[in-house]
Scaffold this active site. Structure first.
Site, short mmCIF file in Angstrom:
data_model
loop_
_atom_site.label_atom_id
_atom_site.label_comp_id
_atom_site.label_asym_id
_atom_site.label_seq_id
_atom_site.Cartn_x
_atom_site.Cartn_y
_atom_site.Cartn_z
N LYS A 112 0.83 -1.21 0.00
CA LYS A 112 0.00 0.00 0.00
C LYS A 112 0.86 1.26 0.00
CE LYS A 112 -3.81 -2.40 2.28
NZ LYS A 112 -4.48 -2.73 3.54
N GLN A 144 -4.59 -1.29 9.68
CA GLN A 144 -4.46 -2.61 9.06
C GLN A 144 -5.07 -3.68 9.97
OE1 GLN A 144 -3.22 -3.36 5.94
NE2 GLN A 144 -4.01 -5.40 6.39
N ASP A 150 -11.09 2.99 4.44
CA ASP A 150 -11.58 1.62 4.30
C ASP A 150 -13.10 1.59 4.08
OD1 ASP A 150 -9.66 -0.38 4.23
OD2 ASP A 150 -9.35 -0.37 6.39
#
Length: 304
Positions: free
Chosen positions: A62, A106, A129
Site C-alpha cells: 500500500k 491494518q 476503508d
C-alpha cells in the site's frame, strides 16, 4: 453487442485486474498532480499494530503504491502488546491533524483490541476503508461517502467488462460487512436485480445459475464450479485462499477457475484479479477523502 449477449468463447477470458488497476492508479496520479498545482497534497496514514507477516506485506504494498501515485504516506507502528487506549489515542491525533486525509488501520488487530471500537473511532471522512457505521449508512442511502475498497474495485471491473449493468441479475455469494453487503448495495445502485446467497440459502447453486453476474466472497476455496453458473455469466472472484498441493501451497479463489471458465464468458483469476483493485481504490478513496474534506464544514466527532 455486449459481452453478455455475444457468442460464447470456448473458454472465458480473464478480467485483468492488474491492467484495470493500473488505469485507476493513472487516474489518481493525474488528479494528485492537478491538486499539487493548488498546493493540496493528499496524505494517507497507515497504522500497523504487531508484526503479522501478511499484514506487513499488505502495508508495504500500500505504501509503495501510494508513493507511485504521489500520495504522501505516513506509517505508524505499535507493538503487539500496545493497549487499545494507545491505538485510540493515535487515531485521535490523526483525526485532529488537518494534513492527514486518510486513516487506515491494518486488520486484523491483536485479540485484546476491539476492532469495532477502533474502526468507529476514525473520523468517517478520513475512513478510507469505508467501514465506519456513518459511511455504511450513507452508502445504503445513496449519499456520497467513502465506500469499501474491494467492492468498489469489483464494480470497476464489472463496468470495464460489461458496460451498463442496468437490468442484469447479480448474485453475491457471502454477506460479510466488508464485501458481501456493500457489494450488493453498489450493484443495486447500478440498477441490477440483486440476490445475496449465504450459508442458510436453500439450493444456492440453483440461485446462482440465474445470474448474469456472480460475485463470490464466501472464503471457501473453489466452492463454486461450472455447475453453479449460467452459460455466459461474468464471474468476480473475491476469495483468496491458500491450499496445499503436491508441489507446495498456492493461492486459489472461492471459484474453481478451471471448471468455471468452461461456462463463464469472463472471470477474474486469483491472483491478479480483484486483489490489485483493492489497493487502487484505497488510494482513490484517499483522494476522494481529501476532496470531501475541502468541501465539508468541520464538525465534532461523536463520543464512542
Amino acid at each position: 453487442m455486449t459481452l453478455l449477449t455475444s457468442p460464447l468463447p470456448a473458454l472465458a477470458r480473464d478480467i485483468d485486474g492488474k491492467a484495470i488497476s493500473a488505469l485507476v492508479l493513472d487516474e489518481v496520479r493525474a488528479e494528485v498532480q492537478a491538486l499539487a498545482t493548488q498546493q493540496v497534497f493528499p496524505a494517507l496514514a497507515v497504522l500497523l499494530v504487531g508484526e503479522d507477516p501478511a499484514s506487513e506485506v499488505y502495508v508495504r504494498n500500500k505504501l509503495l503504491r501510494a508513493k507511485d501515485v504521489g500520495i504522501r504516506s505516513l506509517e505508524y507502528r505499535l507493538a503487539q502488546d500496545a493497549s487499545q487506549q494507545q491505538v485510540l489515542a493515535l487515531i485521535a491525533q490523526l483525526n485532529a491533524d488537518a494534513t492527514v486525509n486518510g486513516i487506515l488501520v491494518q486488520l486484523p488487530l491483536p485479540a485484546h483490541i476491539d476492532e469495532q471500537a477502533v474502526i468507529h473511532a476514525i473520523d468517517p471522512i478520513k475512513d478510507v476503508d469505508g467501514f465506519h457505521r456513518e459511511n455504511v449508512g450513507g452508502l445504503v442511502q445513496g449519499i456520497e461517502v467513502l465506500t469499501p475498497c474491494t467492492p468498489s474495485g469489483c464494480m470497476r471491473l464489472l463496468y470495464e467488462t460489461c458496460g451498463d449493468l442496468s437490468g442484469l441479475h447479480a448474485v453475491v455469494i457471502g454477506r460479510s460487512n466488508i464485501v458481501g453487503k456493500p457489494m450488493a448495495t453498489l450493484l443495486l445502485q447500478a440498477n441490477c436485480s440483486v440476490s445475496v446467497v449465504h450459508s442458510r440459502s436453500r439450493d444456492a447453486a440453483a440461485l446462482c445459475r440465474l445470474a448474469d453476474i456472480v460475485v463470490a466472497a464466501v472464503g471457501r476455496p473453489q466452492l463454486i464450479d461450472a455447475s453453479w453458473l449460467k452459460p455466459g455469466a461474468v464471474v468476480i472472484d473475491v476469495g483468496i485462499n491458500r491450499i496445499n498441493t503436491d508441489t507446495g501451497t498456492r493461492l486459489v479463489g472461492d471459484v474453481d477457475y478451471a471448471s468455471a471458465r468452461t461456462v463463464a464468458s469472463a472471470i477474474t483469476p486469483v491472483p491478479g484479479g480483484v486483489g490489485p483493485m483493492t489497493i487502487a481504490y484505497l488510494l482513490k478513496n484517499t483522494l476522494i477523502a481529501s476532496q470531501l474534506q475541502r468541501t465539508t464544514l468541520p464538525r465534532a466527532l461523536a463520543v464512542i
